[in-house]
Scaffold this active site. Sequence first.
Site, PDB file in Angstrom:
ATOM      1  N   LEU A   2      78.202  65.465  18.071  1.00  0.00           N
ATOM      2  CA  LEU A   2      77.544  64.763  19.176  1.00  0.00           C
ATOM      3  C   LEU A   2      78.276  63.486  19.548  1.00  0.00           C
ATOM      4  CD1 LEU A   2      75.595  62.109  18.357  1.00  0.00           C
ATOM      5  CD2 LEU A   2      74.327  63.905  17.254  1.00  0.00           C
ATOM      6  N   HIS A   3      78.142  63.112  20.806  1.00  0.00           N
ATOM      7  CA  HIS A   3      78.799  61.926  21.346  1.00  0.00           C
ATOM      8  C   HIS A   3      78.052  61.509  22.606  1.00  0.00           C
ATOM      9  CE1 HIS A   3      80.744  65.579  22.855  1.00  0.00           C
ATOM     10  NE2 HIS A   3      80.978  64.921  24.000  1.00  0.00           N
TER      11      HIS A   3
END
Length: 178
Positions: free
Chosen positions: A120-121
């Site tokens: 995730l980012h």
Amino acid sequence: MDQIFAPWRIEWVERESDGGDECPFCALPERGADVETNVVARSDRAFVLLNNYPYNPGHVMVIPYRHTGTYGDLSDAELLDHARLKARTFDALEAALGPDAFNAGLNLGGPAGGSIEDHLHTHVVPRWNGDTNFMPVVSDTSVIVEAIDDTYERVHEAFGAQPGAAVADSGAVRLHFD
């Protein structure tokens, strides 16, 4: 076919392979060459990476070090660090580029638009009044008005001017939170 001349992109095209299917968000911060890999800033549990395919100048991603695609997997400490680094990112982009607004968000999972769905980012995209013009609407073409290296320098300098910031040996600005 539409063509736009972008000579600064050759460095990305000719870069050495990172050795296979390793997650780039895990590999890049481990290289210790933050300027070369566009890692702009780091905290204890996350880092800021300039996007190689920006929607606008200053488009960055705030990325936890821990490899997970599930937001709920992050510990309270990781969540707090990630949130603090996002806040510092808004401050740095404001100081460096003076945008009128921001878009910020997560693409969780492939159908949400994430090209790297298993790490995730958070995308942070500076926006200016009138920054959407006819090019993306009519010709499906995006025009980036500043070279990534120039944007990196501006954003790096703005992170470096923040309280408690220091440049690490790797080149990124190291941020410490109270």
